[in-house]
Write an enzyme that holds these catalytic residues in place. Structure first.
Site, short mmCIF file in Angstrom:
data_model
loop_
_atom_site.label_atom_id
_atom_site.label_comp_id
_atom_site.label_asym_id
_atom_site.label_seq_id
_atom_site.Cartn_x
_atom_site.Cartn_y
_atom_site.Cartn_z
N SER A 1 42.56 37.25 32.37
CA SER A 1 43.81 37.64 32.39
C SER A 1 45.04 37.53 31.99
O SER A 1 45.10 36.80 30.44
CB SER A 1 43.69 38.45 33.79
OG SER A 1 44.19 39.79 33.49
N ARG B 1 48.68 50.05 42.04
CA ARG B 1 47.92 49.37 42.29
C ARG B 1 46.16 49.83 42.28
O ARG B 1 45.29 49.79 41.74
CB ARG B 1 47.72 47.96 43.40
CG ARG B 1 46.55 47.07 44.19
CD ARG B 1 46.36 46.26 42.88
NE ARG B 1 45.25 45.06 43.72
CZ ARG B 1 44.77 44.86 43.34
NH1 ARG B 1 46.09 44.10 41.82
NH2 ARG B 1 44.04 43.64 43.49
N ASP C 1 34.16 44.90 30.29
CA ASP C 1 36.13 44.60 30.81
C ASP C 1 36.94 45.20 29.05
O ASP C 1 36.26 45.28 28.09
CB ASP C 1 35.77 42.68 29.82
CG ASP C 1 37.45 42.67 30.59
OD1 ASP C 1 38.05 43.73 30.29
OD2 ASP C 1 37.98 41.67 30.30
N HIS D 1 36.60 44.24 33.69
CA HIS D 1 37.42 42.90 33.85
C HIS D 1 37.41 42.12 34.93
O HIS D 1 37.78 40.61 34.87
CB HIS D 1 38.65 43.16 33.46
CG HIS D 1 40.03 42.19 33.40
ND1 HIS D 1 40.17 41.60 32.89
CD2 HIS D 1 41.17 42.32 34.28
CE1 HIS D 1 41.72 40.84 32.38
NE2 HIS D 1 41.91 41.16 33.73
N ASP D 2 37.70 42.38 36.45
CA ASP D 2 37.33 41.38 37.69
C ASP D 2 36.58 40.54 37.43
O ASP D 2 36.09 39.16 38.57
CB ASP D 2 37.39 42.38 38.82
CG ASP D 2 38.83 42.36 39.40
OD1 ASP D 2 40.12 42.14 38.85
OD2 ASP D 2 39.42 43.24 40.25
#
Lengths: 212, 393
Positions: free
Chosen positions: B166, B236, B332, B365-366
Site C-alpha cells: 500500500s 477509519r 483489491d 486490499h488488507d
C-alpha cells in the site's frame, strides 16, 4: 551406456528433447525472454546450464506464482497483448515454445518477437505430419494426437500450421532461418540431411532459430 | 455515556510514543536538515525504527520494510501501545519469508507518523508545543529521503531489498526511482504508481470527518486538550470498508444481527457489520494521532511517480538494475491489479528485471497484512533468489 540411458529418458519424456534443443541454441550469459514459460522449467534449465539472465511471461497465474516462488523472474501476461511494452532489442533470445498456434495473431506475434529479440527461437507442432493428414483424409475427422489431444471445440490451438507454412511466413516477414531442427514422435532428432518436404511429412514438431 | 474527549490510558501511551518511542531513535541535528518537497527544510528531526536480525560483516543483507498508512516500526515485535503482535509478524521473523536469521531487517516509522519519527504530534522545538498543522506537508519522496539518511547512518550502501504494501509499496517504488543503485531488489505490494482520483476522494472524506469534529480545534487539540476521536473514528470506518471486499464482508457478517433477535427499529448497531466497524474506529483512535492521519493520507494523495519523470513512468526506472517483484490481489479494489500491471508494463518498457504475481483471495486490499500463503511463498522465493544473486549465503 549413459547415452543410451539418456536416450531412453528423453524418449520417455519427449518434451525434454525439445528443451534440450532450445537450450543448445542459446548462448551463455545471454538475456532471454521465454514466452509461455509455464512453471519455468526451461528458464531454470537455461539459468543452470547457460547462466542466462532469464525472464518469463506466462498466461496461467498458477504457473507464474510457482515460477516466482522458485526465484525466477516471471510476469503474468500473454503473447498477443503484452509484447508491445518491451523495447526493441531488449533480449538476446526470445523463445516461444509450442505457443504460436495458440495466439490470435501469429504473424504480429512473430514480428514482435523479432523486434524485441536479436534472435528468436520458435517451436511449432507440425500440422503437416502424416498421422494428422491421414486422420483428416482417411477418417474425415479433425485430428487428435498424443501431442495435440484436444477436440476441435475445446482446443486452445486456433492457428495451426505446417512446417512449410511456417517457413513461408518467415520469408514473408523478411526473417531468416538460422537453424532448424525437426523432432519426430518419440523425441528423436531427425537427420539434418533430410530436407523440408520430408520434414513436413514426418516431423511432429520443429524448432527454428530465427533472426531479422 | 463516555465523554469522547477524555484521553484514555492507551491514548496516553500512544501520545508518549510521539516523542519518546519504545524503539531505536536516529536523531538528525541542525547539520543534517531534510529538504522537503514543500520547499522548506525540516531540522532537527528524528526517525524511530526497529531492527531484527544481525547485519552481516559486509553489510549486504539489509531488508528495509516500509509500512502502510497507519502502520508503524513494530513490524515483527509486540506493539508497545496496543500490546498486539507486530503488524507483519507472519511475514517477518525467524524462519519466516523475511527470515531474520538470514537478513537484517530495518523498519522505520515514516516521516509525518506518530510513533516517534518526527510528525505533527511531535514537539516543535521552536514553540515547545506539538507541531500540529505547522509541520509542512510531507510527501512519499520526503519519507524515502529521510529513510535514505537512516540507511546512511547505519553505514549501509545498498539494501538487499525494500519491501512494503500500500503506502509502503509507494515508498518502495520511490526508493527504486530515487536511489536505483542502493536497491538490489524491490517488492511493492498492492500499490500504484499514483493515487487514483477515487482514492483521493476516499481520503478527503476521512479528512473532512476529522476536521469537522469540534474537538479537532484547527489541529491544536494536543495543546488545548482532548482529541477529535469521533471524527477520526468515522474516517477509519469509511477507510476500513475500502480495505475489505464486498465478498469478504458478506462472508464474515452477511446480514447477521448484533446481540439481538430482530431489528430494533432504531439507529443502534443492529447489524454485526456496523458493530465491527464501530469497534475498528474506536480502537484505531486510541493508538493513532488525528493530525498524522491527515498527513499520511495527503502524502498518498500527492504521490504520482511519473510526474517527476516527464509524465512517463518507464523513465522513473530507466537503466535500473534493481530486480522487481510486483504483487497484487484479485479482490483489491483500492489498488486493483490493473494499477499494479501499469507498473509492470512501465518496468518492461525500461527493460527491467520484473516478476509479477497476482494472488487470488477475496480479502481485499488488507490481504497483504493477512495470512496469504501464496504471498509468503512468492516473497520467500524472490528474496532468497535475490540474496543468492547478491552472494549472500
Amino acid at each position: 551406456m549413459t547415452t543410451e540411458m539418456q536416450r531412453r529418458a528423453d524418449a520417455a519424456h519427449p518434451e525434454r528433447i525439445d528443451l534440450k534443443v532450445i537450450t543448445g541454441f542459446v548462448t551463455p550469459r545471454a538475456r532471454v525472454l521465454d514466452i509461455g514459460c509455464g512453471d519455468g522449467a526451461l528458464l531454470q534449465r537455461l539459468e543452470n546450464e547457460k547462466e542466462v539472465d532469464g525472464r518469463g511471461i506466462e498466461l496461467s497465474q498458477k504457473g507464474v506464482n510457482e515460477a516466482v516462488a522458485r526465484g525466477l523472474s516471471v510476469v503474468q501476461g500473454n503473447a498477443d497483448h503484452d509484447l508491445a511494452t518491451y523495447p526493441d532489442n531488449s533480449f538476446d533470445f526470445v523463445i516461444l515454445s509450442q505457443t504460436l498456434q495458440a495466439t490470435h495473431n501469429p504473424r504480429l506475434v512473430l514480428e514482435q518477437l523479432l523486434r524485441i529479440g536479436q534472435k528468436v527461437v520458435v517451436s511449432i507442432p507440425n500440422f503437416g505430419n502424416w498421422r494428422i493428414r491421414s486422420q483428416l483424409v482417411l477418417k474425415g475427422r479433425m485430428p487428435i494426437t498424443q501431442d495435440l489431444p484436444y477436440s476441435w471445440y475445446d482446443t486452445p490451438n486456433i492457428h495451426f500450421c505446417t512446417v512449410r507454412d511456417f517457413v513461408t511466413l518467415v520469408d514473408e516477414i523478411d526473417a531468416k532461418v538460422e537453424k532448424a531442427v525437426a523432432l519426430i514422435g518419440n523425441g528423436r532428432v531427425m537427420n539434418r540431411a533430410i530436407r523440408l518436404p520430408l520434414w513436413n511429412l514426418l516431423a511432429d514438431q520443429a524448432i527454428f532459430l530465427l533472426r531479422r | 455515556m463516555t465523554r469522547l474527549e477524555t484521553v484514555g490510558e492507551i491514548e496516553e501511551l500512544a501520545r508518549a510514543q510521539a516523542d519518546r518511542p519504545a524503539s531505536l531513535i536516529a536523531q538528525f541535528g541542525a547539520d543534517e536538515p531534510l529538504p522537503l518537497d514543500a520547499g522548506v527544510s525540516l531540522s532537527p528531526f528524528q526517525i524511530a525504527y526497529m531492527t531484527y536480525g544481525e547485519l552481516n560483516a559486509d553489510k549486504s543483507n539489509a531488508v528495509l520494510i516500509c509500512h502502510a498508512l497507519t502502520g508503524d516500526q513494530h513490524a515483527a515485535s509486540a506493539n508497545p501501545v496496543t500490546g498486539k503482535p507486530g503488524w507483519w509478524s507472519l511475514m517477518v521473523g525467524p524462519g519466516r519469508p523475511i527470515d531474520t536469521e538470514r537478513y537484517f531487517v530495518i523498519c522505520p516509522n515514516v516521516l509525518g507518523g506518530c510513533m516517534g519519527t518526527t510528525g505533527p504530534a511531535s514537539i516543535d522545538p521552536a514553540t515547545g508545543n506539538p507541531y500540529g498543522l505547522d509541520l509542512p506537508v510531507i510527501t512519499v519522496r520526503d519519507m524515502v529521503q529521510a529513510q535514505a539518511m537512516l540507511i546512511d547512518r547505519l553505514g549501509i550502501d545498498q539494501v538487499l531489498c525494500v519491501i512494503g504494501g500500500s503506502m509502503g509499496g509507494m515508498q518502495v517504488l520511490q526508493w527504486a526511482a530515487s536511489y536505483p543503485e542502493r536497491v538490489f531488489a524491490a517488492v511493492p505490494i498492492a500499490c500504484a504508481a499514483r493515487h487514483s482520483s477515487q482514492n483521493i476522494a476516499f481520503h478527503e472524506v476521512g479528512r473532512q470527518a476529522v476536521m469537522a469534529d469540534p474537538n479537532w480545534l484547527g489541529g491544536k487539540y494536543a495543546e488545548l486538550g482532548g482529541s477529535p476521536r469521533k471524527g477520526l473514528a468515522v474516517a477509519r470506518m469509511a477507510a476500513h470498508i475500502t480495505y475489505l471486499s464486498d465478498e469478504a464482508l458478506h462472508r464474515k457478517f452477511g446480514r447477521q444481527l448484533q446481540d439481538r433477535a430482530k431489528l430494533a427499529f432504531g439507529f443502534d448497531a443492529d447489524f454485526q457489520v456496523e458493530s465491527y466497524l464501530r469497534h475498528q474506529g474506536m480502537t484505531f483512535v486510541d493508538r493513532f494521532d488525528a493530525n498524522a492521519y491527515l498527513y499520511m493520507t495527503r502524502a498518498m494523495d500527492y504521490f504520482d511517480l511519473a510526474k517527476d519523470y516527464d509524465g512517463v513512468l518507464a523513465n522513473a526506472f530507466a537503466g535500473t538494475k534493481t530486480r522487481f517483484c510486483i504483487v497484487s490481489f484479485t479482490s483489491d479494489w483500492l489498488f486493483p491489479t490493473s494499477e499494479n500491471r501499469t507498473i509492470v508494463h512501465a518496468l518492461n518498457a525500461a527493460a527491467a528485471n520484473v516478476s509479477f504475481v497476482e494472488i487470488e483471495t477475496d480479502r481485499g486490499h488488507d490481504s497483504f497484512l493477512l495470512d496469504e500463503p501464496e504471498m509468503f511463498e512468492t516473497v520467500a522465493g524472490f528474496l532468497s533468489a535475490a540474496a543468492r544473486r547478491k552472494g549472500i549465503t
